[in-house]
Design a protein around this motif. Sequence first.
Motif, short mmCIF file in Angstrom:
data_model
loop_
_atom_site.label_atom_id
_atom_site.label_comp_id
_atom_site.label_asym_id
_atom_site.label_seq_id
_atom_site.Cartn_x
_atom_site.Cartn_y
_atom_site.Cartn_z
N UNK A 42 98.09 -111.42 -6.63
CA UNK A 42 97.35 -111.55 -8.19
C UNK A 42 96.53 -112.36 -8.10
N UNK A 43 95.28 -111.81 -6.85
CA UNK A 43 94.33 -111.96 -6.29
C UNK A 43 93.26 -110.97 -6.11
N UNK A 44 92.32 -110.58 -6.87
CA UNK A 44 91.29 -109.91 -7.14
C UNK A 44 89.80 -110.01 -6.72
N UNK A 45 89.53 -109.56 -5.74
CA UNK A 45 87.97 -109.71 -5.49
C UNK A 45 87.44 -108.60 -4.82
N UNK A 46 86.59 -109.34 -5.16
CA UNK A 46 84.82 -107.47 -4.32
C UNK A 46 84.74 -107.52 -3.01
N UNK A 47 85.18 -106.78 -2.38
CA UNK A 47 83.93 -107.04 -0.91
C UNK A 47 82.96 -105.87 -0.30
N UNK A 48 82.48 -106.29 0.54
CA UNK A 48 81.08 -105.75 0.97
C UNK A 48 82.09 -104.68 2.22
N UNK A 49 81.84 -103.54 2.95
CA UNK A 49 82.11 -103.42 4.24
C UNK A 49 80.83 -104.17 5.14
N UNK A 50 81.19 -104.56 6.41
CA UNK A 50 80.92 -104.85 6.92
C UNK A 50 80.49 -104.28 8.28
N UNK A 51 81.39 -103.49 8.64
CA UNK A 51 81.66 -102.44 10.14
C UNK A 51 83.30 -102.04 10.03
#
Length: 129
Positions: free
Chosen positions: A95-104
């Motif tokens: 139950x944990x939603x986050x935003x993330x950026x693709x680094x590689x």
Amino acid sequence: MSKLICPSCENTFYTAVLENSMNCPYCSIIISHRESDRRYLDRVTANLVCELISGEISVPAKTVDISETGFGIRMRGYLPFERDEEVGVNFLGLNNKRKAKVVWTKKHYGTSRAGLCYADRKKSTLSEL
């Protein structure tokens, strides 16, 4: 033009310099282009099921490891997201939603690996997920 994030002070800056290493304009630490996106913090091996979401695209994956600032994933098939693309991450069962950026990303014979950093730069621990 390259976007770099200092691993020491975490400030973002841009450079057109093609040298292997340079000083951060904020804290003067010497960094290289390849090191700017690496996680220097301890990583915890973790095999969590997660879902990467962008618009109508939802891709299942499993984490390989997690640190305070990001995580690595592996999956079957090819990851449809590009470097620097922001995606939603749902760690299933937590139950944990986050935003993330693709680094590689790396693609190899029908499988993909990728490294992502949390987009909000808020540090997390495995117990907080």
